[in-house]
Design an enzyme around this catalytic site. Structure first.
Site, short mmCIF file in Angstrom:
data_model
loop_
_atom_site.label_atom_id
_atom_site.label_comp_id
_atom_site.label_asym_id
_atom_site.label_seq_id
_atom_site.Cartn_x
_atom_site.Cartn_y
_atom_site.Cartn_z
N HIS A 1 -7.58 0.84 -6.23
CA HIS A 1 -7.70 -0.07 -5.10
C HIS A 1 -8.26 -1.37 -5.62
CE1 HIS A 1 -7.72 -1.37 -1.23
NE2 HIS A 1 -8.64 -0.56 -0.69
N CYS B 1 -16.41 1.94 0.75
CA CYS B 1 -14.95 1.16 1.15
C CYS B 1 -14.65 1.02 2.56
CB CYS B 1 -13.93 1.48 0.12
SG CYS B 1 -13.51 3.05 0.30
N ARG C 1 0.84 -1.03 -0.11
CA ARG C 1 0.06 -0.10 -0.01
C ARG C 1 0.81 1.32 -0.18
NH1 ARG C 1 -5.26 1.47 3.58
NH2 ARG C 1 -6.09 -0.19 1.99
N ARG D 1 -13.69 -8.59 1.85
CA ARG D 1 -12.03 -8.25 1.70
C ARG D 1 -11.47 -9.62 1.76
NH1 ARG D 1 -10.14 -3.30 1.47
NH2 ARG D 1 -8.23 -4.25 0.76
N GLN E 1 -10.19 -4.01 -3.31
CA GLN E 1 -11.42 -3.34 -2.61
C GLN E 1 -12.44 -3.54 -3.81
OE1 GLN E 1 -12.21 -1.77 0.36
NE2 GLN E 1 -14.37 -2.13 -0.48
N1 NVA Z 1 -9.73 7.09 -1.30
C1 NVA Z 1 -9.38 6.31 0.16
C2 NVA Z 1 -9.67 5.01 0.12
C3 NVA Z 1 -9.45 4.10 1.41
C4 NVA Z 1 -9.65 2.76 1.48
C5 NVA Z 1 -7.97 6.65 0.27
O1 NVA Z 1 -7.16 6.58 -0.44
O2 NVA Z 1 -7.61 6.96 1.63
N1 CP Z 2 -11.31 0.02 2.57
C1 CP Z 2 -10.14 -0.12 2.68
O1 CP Z 2 -9.01 -0.55 2.17
O2 CP Z 2 -9.79 0.12 4.50
P1 CP Z 2 -8.35 0.24 4.96
O3 CP Z 2 -7.61 1.63 4.78
O4 CP Z 2 -8.73 0.10 6.56
O5 CP Z 2 -7.56 -0.85 4.57
#
Ligand code: NVA
Ligand code: CP
Length: 300
Positions: A129, A259, A102, A287, A132
């Site tokens: 993502h 999400c 990530r 997930r 997700q």
């Molecule tokens: N758009 C959000 C998604 C989190 C799962 C982010 O990148 O923070």
């Molecule tokens: N939706 C998602 O990816 O959540 P987290 O940021 O908690 O991993």
């Protein structure tokens, strides 16, 4: 499947195979059938951003399949002190069996995959993502029985979730409608690809996008890494919210998806969130099931 870097790389057949295996693993887990499909395999999980769902679902998923997972915070890895991702990829490839990462830039994930001799899975970048959205597709299929022909509406920021949902939705034959402010459109190349390959519309008008939707989706107005813009975004995104007015124009049995994490009274009202909490937390649960399927396919 060697890596999962972005949904654009997957065929409809590969997506369907992942969803089918995820359904099977979910059913079997709930019926006490255990698998050791990843016995003695180790997944390294590099996190340059926070996470609840991605971290815990990957870690639990690896354990459930007989493997191990290592939480590798970039604060502790040498990558956080500037060691090149090319070198990190080659070193980790000598120790473990797969990497989930990530991070911010999609290029970093692509470079990691180029230099690694083990599978690399994208656990979120600023661009996309994919894990997700595979869980989202699994959840919609669970509730609606199908994907092709359904209308999926996304309301909010044209961010990583919007980009991934557009690609996942179009690849599986859904009609995808997106409403964002003009200043915050999804990725231009993604929108161009979607228009050329399926039923895709973009508008600034939330109600137009939501009309007759089978599923409405939203995400935070300020993603991780955009904290400094949060105040301005609260102004710019006003009205880009899933609320009763939006639900009044969708199909009467429309699903609501998020999400997570959610900011109540910003992108979604607390009322709509709670009325659709079952769908939203099934989505979160999925997930784990879908990622177990992704891991099995990548480690195969
Ligand atoms: N758009 C959000 C998604 C989190 C799962 C982010 O990148 O923070
Ligand atoms: N939706 C998602 O990816 O959540 P987290 O940021 O908690 O991993």
């Amino acid at each position: 499947m060697k890596h999962l870097l972005k949904l654009m790389d997957l065929s409809l057949e590969e997506i369907t195979d992942i969803l089918n295996l995820a359904d099977q693993l979910k059913y079997e887990k709930k019926n006490g059938i255990e698998h050791q499909l990843l016995k003695n395999k180790t997944l390294g999980m590099i996190f340059q951003k926070s996470s609840t769902r991605t971290r815990v679902s990957f870690e639990a998923g690896m354990y459930e399949l007989g493997g191990n997972a290592l939480f590798l915070s970039s604060n502790d890895l040498q990558i956080g002190r500037g060691e090149p991702v090319e070198d990190t990829a080659r070193v980790l490839s000598r120790y473990i069996d797969g990497i989930m990462i990530r991070t911010f830039a999609q290029e970093e994930v692509e470079t990691l995959a180029k230099y690694a001799s083990i599978p690399v899975i994208n656990g979120l970048t600023d661009y996309t993502h994919p894990c997700q959205v595979l869980a989202d597709l699994m959840t919609i299929r669970e509730y609606k029985g199908t994907l092709a022909g359904l209308k999926l509406t996304y309301i909010g920021d044209g961010n990583n979730m919007a980009n991934a949902l557009i690609v996942g939705g179009i690849k599986t034959g859904m009609k995808v409608a997106v409403a964002t402010p003009a200043k915050y459109k999804p990725d231009a190349a993604v929108m161009e690809w979607a228009s050329a390959n399926g039923d895709f519309t973009w508008t600034e008008d939330v109600l137009e996008a939501a009309k007759d939707a089978d599923a409405v989706y939203t995400d935070v107005w300020a993603s991780m890494g955009m904290e400094k813009e949060a105040q301005q975004r609260k102004i710019d995104f006003k009205g880009y919210q899933i609320n009763d007015s939006v639900m009044a124009v969708t199909k009467s049995d429309a699903m609501v998806m998020h999400c997570l994490p959610a900011h109540r009274e910003e992108e979604i009202t607390a009322k709509v969130f709670e009325e659709h909490a079952n769908e939203i937390f099934d989505e979160a649960e999925n997930r784990k099931h879908v990622q177990k399927a992704i891991l099995v396919k990548c480690f195969d």
